[in-house]
Every structure is written in C-alpha cells, then in structure tokens.
Scaffold this motif. Structure first.
Motif, short mmCIF file in Angstrom:
data_model
loop_
_atom_site.label_atom_id
_atom_site.label_comp_id
_atom_site.label_asym_id
_atom_site.label_seq_id
_atom_site.Cartn_x
_atom_site.Cartn_y
_atom_site.Cartn_z
N GLU A 76 0.83 -1.22 0.00
CA GLU A 76 0.00 0.00 0.00
C GLU A 76 0.86 1.27 0.00
OE1 GLU A 76 -0.45 -2.61 2.02
OE2 GLU A 76 -2.26 -3.40 1.04
N MET A 136 0.69 9.26 -5.74
CA MET A 136 1.26 10.59 -5.53
C MET A 136 1.96 11.07 -6.81
SD MET A 136 3.90 11.92 -2.61
CE MET A 136 5.37 11.40 -3.47
N ARG A 182 11.16 19.21 -3.82
CA ARG A 182 11.16 19.18 -2.35
C ARG A 182 10.30 18.03 -1.82
NH1 ARG A 182 10.72 24.86 -3.26
NH2 ARG A 182 8.46 24.78 -2.89
N ILE A 183 9.18 17.79 -2.50
CA ILE A 183 8.31 16.68 -2.08
C ILE A 183 9.01 15.34 -2.30
CG2 ILE A 183 6.13 15.49 -2.57
CD1 ILE A 183 4.93 18.24 -3.23
N GLN A 218 11.54 14.70 0.46
CA GLN A 218 10.91 14.32 1.72
C GLN A 218 10.35 12.90 1.65
OE1 GLN A 218 10.78 15.18 4.68
NE2 GLN A 218 8.91 14.34 5.57
N TRP A 219 9.67 12.59 0.56
CA TRP A 219 9.04 11.26 0.47
C TRP A 219 10.05 10.16 0.27
CZ3 TRP A 219 4.50 9.61 2.19
CH2 TRP A 219 3.59 10.60 2.57
N LEU A 256 10.78 9.30 3.76
CA LEU A 256 9.69 8.54 4.37
C LEU A 256 9.67 7.11 3.85
CD1 LEU A 256 6.69 11.05 4.46
CD2 LEU A 256 8.46 10.62 6.15
N GLY A 286 10.16 19.26 6.80
CA GLY A 286 9.57 18.12 6.10
C GLY A 286 8.06 18.01 6.24
N VAL A 287 7.47 18.70 7.22
CA VAL A 287 6.03 18.55 7.45
C VAL A 287 5.23 19.12 6.30
CG1 VAL A 287 4.10 19.34 8.88
CG2 VAL A 287 6.10 18.30 9.96
N GLU A 298 6.08 19.48 3.16
CA GLU A 298 6.21 18.62 1.98
C GLU A 298 5.46 17.31 2.16
OE1 GLU A 298 8.71 20.20 3.49
OE2 GLU A 298 9.05 21.73 1.94
N THR A 299 5.37 16.85 3.41
CA THR A 299 4.61 15.62 3.67
C THR A 299 3.13 15.84 3.36
OG1 THR A 299 6.17 15.01 5.40
CG2 THR A 299 4.04 13.91 5.43
N GLY A 346 2.65 16.28 -0.46
CA GLY A 346 2.72 14.99 -1.15
C GLY A 346 1.48 14.16 -0.89
N GLN A 368 -3.02 2.75 5.39
CA GLN A 368 -1.56 2.71 5.52
C GLN A 368 -0.98 4.12 5.62
OE1 GLN A 368 0.73 0.77 6.23
NE2 GLN A 368 2.62 1.61 5.36
N TRP A 369 -1.48 5.03 4.76
CA TRP A 369 -0.92 6.38 4.74
C TRP A 369 -1.32 7.19 5.97
CZ3 TRP A 369 2.20 9.01 0.95
CH2 TRP A 369 2.80 8.10 0.07
N LEU A 385 1.44 6.33 8.24
CA LEU A 385 2.67 7.04 7.89
C LEU A 385 2.60 8.50 8.33
CD1 LEU A 385 3.62 5.77 4.29
CD2 LEU A 385 4.23 4.86 6.52
N LEU A 386 1.45 9.12 8.12
CA LEU A 386 1.30 10.52 8.52
C LEU A 386 1.41 10.66 10.04
CD1 LEU A 386 -1.49 11.79 6.09
CD2 LEU A 386 0.92 12.45 6.08
N VAL A 444 5.03 10.80 10.99
CA VAL A 444 5.74 12.04 10.64
C VAL A 444 5.21 13.23 11.43
CG1 VAL A 444 6.32 13.63 8.76
CG2 VAL A 444 6.11 11.19 8.30
#
Lengths: 205, 205
Positions: free
Chosen positions: A164, A172, A191-192, A195-196, A199, B161-162, B164-165, B168, B195-196, B199-200, B203
């Motif tokens: 997933e 994305m 930039r994205i 960062q990703w 992650l 990074g937040v 860009e997170t 994205g 799942q995401w 991940l969020l 972060v």
C-alpha cells in the motif's frame, strides 16, 4: 514487385525489408500519435492529423490502425513500454540510490506520455467506445509500473503495509503529474520527492 | 414594477426578493455547470446545455455569466468553496481522529467536483482562453485545501519536512481521484488510506 515477378529477387529476401518498412511506419505513427495527443488533446487528435504528422498517407495509417481508438490506445501502450524499458535500464544494479529511483518514478508522470495518457483517460470517462479499452490499458500499464517500482525500490511486499505504501506513492506520482499540467511545478515537486524518499526509506528498510 | 411605480410597494422592500431570486438562479446555474462538466466533459459543456439543465433561459444564464469560461470556472470555484466549508464542519473539534481526516481529505478527489475540475484542468492545457483562468483557480483552491489539511491533520509546518509531507499527501489524493475515474477504486483506496494515515501519524506526531 516487378523484380520478384521476373524472378530476379528471391521473394523471401524481399519480405524482410518490407516488414522493416512496415514496422518503421507503425513506429512513426505511434510516436506521432502520442505527441499529437499530448499537444492537442483527444478532441484535436484524429487519424488524419497523426498520419500527416508522421508523413504517412491516411490509407497507410488506416491499414495499420483501422480505428481512432486502435491508434491511440496502441500509441499510449507502445510509449509506456518504451518508458518502462528505459526506466529499468537506468538502474541496472537494482535498488541502490533510492532518492534517484523515487525521482525517476515520479518523472514517469511529468512528460508527454503522461499528458497523452491523461487526455485519453479523461476522454474515456465520457466516451463509451473508448472506455473499456482505456480501462484495460491503464490497468495493464499500472501493474507493470507497480512491478518496476517494487523492484527498483527494493520493496518487500510480504511485509504488512509495504504494498500500500508503494501504491500510494505511485498515486502521488500521478497527482504530481496533474499538478505539472498547467504550470512548471518542478521546484515544489523536487522538495516533495526529497521528503518522500526519506519517508519511503523509513517504511521500506 | 407596476406596484412600485404606483407607490404601493416600497422599492427597498422589493429589492430583496429580487436579489434572492437572482442569487438562487446563479446557484442553480453553478451547480448544473459542475454536474454537466463531470458527466459530459468540457466538449459537451456549453452555456446552453447548463441553462437547460438548470431550467433557466439562455439569456438569463448569459446575464449571469457572459462567457463559457466565466460560467465553468465560477462553478468549480463555488462548489470547491462549498466542499471546503462542509469539510471543516465535519471536524469542528479539529484534529482528533486522523484516519477519518485522511479519508475525508481523499474523498475531496473522488466525487463529481473533482471530475468536473479535472475536465476543466485538462481542457485548459490545450485552450489558451481557459488556461490562465484555470491556472489561477487551481492555485487558489489548492492553497485553501492545503490550509484545511494542515489544520485538520494538526500539522506543525514549522518542523522540517512537514509541509512537503502534507503536500505529497494531497498530491496522492489527486492521484487516487484519477485512479477512480474509470473504475470504482474504493477497496484499493481504503487500504492505501489506512496505511498512509499511519505514515502521517509517524511524521506529524
């Protein structure tokens, strides 16, 4: 043909160059079709326009692709296969530099192929003749891209959440492609991606 | 008007209902325009088609929206504002259930508004008259959605990074919307959202 009839050329020897010419014409048509779709959208993309762009007669184009749907779905599939092959060739040693892989995967969605595919996709949502073919095509191309992403990212899909994560990341990529349609979104995208990539490192390692 | 002229009705009192009627007509046109765009795409979306759908005369429609571009960009903006307001109202207490917020944000991209915006977006890439207006509109709507996402996710953008997170993640939402255009992608999307959301959490907290 005169030479063949007169027995001066062995028919078998004559067939190969003819097949080569036919293949070259087909390739020119497919590449012209993707460029046409990317530039002018579905409404502006006809078999005639592509034939002219490719320097091929309309009759010859229709010999290769009897319908408009045949031509444009074949074109998007052909160029997608080319891009997949090129992407694998970029990383012959598999998953080494993950940020470079992430960037290359996102790049799949920022060029003329994605623009062309997007036009076809959106047109298919309103055209019954196009819809089943594009649905099937997108599923096939999507599966292949997922396979490549898993390989190049070194993702172990037997671990929970990994599949997933990769799927969401490719979605994305498509969203970033959309964001690049009307303006150059390159700086924000970079930039994205940075960062990703971090992650993904956390999740995949 | 006869009653006003005859002094039987105070003109000031008469103005309010007229403005109400005008506002209601405008709203009907805007909603019909988004529905039309989502169903028939840009090629099938004209001022006349929308006027008919809204039960408004073509003249009245053109009084409100002199051009096709005026009508459809206003329509996408209006419905986007409605959706933003509704989204904020869903979470009056701010960031509590992050998975619910993630799902609600992704839902922004799976309904008729996203389909309509997508048609407009793709059409704008080939139409010079539409392009600057849609570029500006998408930037405005995108900024607003970003603000809402930051608030509802409880994201602290001063941390590296937040930002860009979150960006994205919203691009992923757009990609998921695209994946839902031709087929019902709901089951796959739900797994990705789950799942995401995790991940969020990692972060953002």
């Amino acid at each position: 043909m005169g030479a063949v009839k007169a027995g001066l050329v062995d028919p078998k020897q004559d067939r190969a160059p003819k097949q080569d010419r036919s293949r070259a014409t087909r390739k020119r048509l497919l590449e012209a079709a993707v460029a046409c779709l990317a530039e002018h959208g579905w409404a502006g993309s006809t078999v005639s326009a592509v034939a002219e762009r490719a320097g091929v007669s309309r009759g010859a184009a229709q010999h290769h692709f009897p319908t408009r749907e045949d031509l444009f779905t074949a074109a998007v599939e052909y160029v997608a296969e080319q891009r997949s092959t090129a992407l694998r060739a970029l990383f012959p040693d598999g998953p080494t530099d993950r940020r470079a892989v992430v960037r290359a995967l996102v790049d799949l969605y920022t060029g003329p192929l994605f623009r062309a595919a997007l036009h076809l996709w959106v047109a298919a949502s309103n055209e019954d003749q196009l819809r089943p073919r594009v649905t099937e095509l997108e599923a096939r191309v999507g599966r292949e891209t997922h396979h490549i992403a898993v390989d190049l990212l070194g993702a172990d899909e037997s671990r929970p959440g990994v599949r997933e994560t990769v799927q969401g990341f490719l979605d994305m990529g498509r969203g970033l492609g959309l964001a690049n349609l009307l303006t150059d979104d390159g700086a924000r995208r970079e930039r994205i991606v940075a960062q990703w990539a971090k992650l993904l490192d956390d999740v995949l390692d």
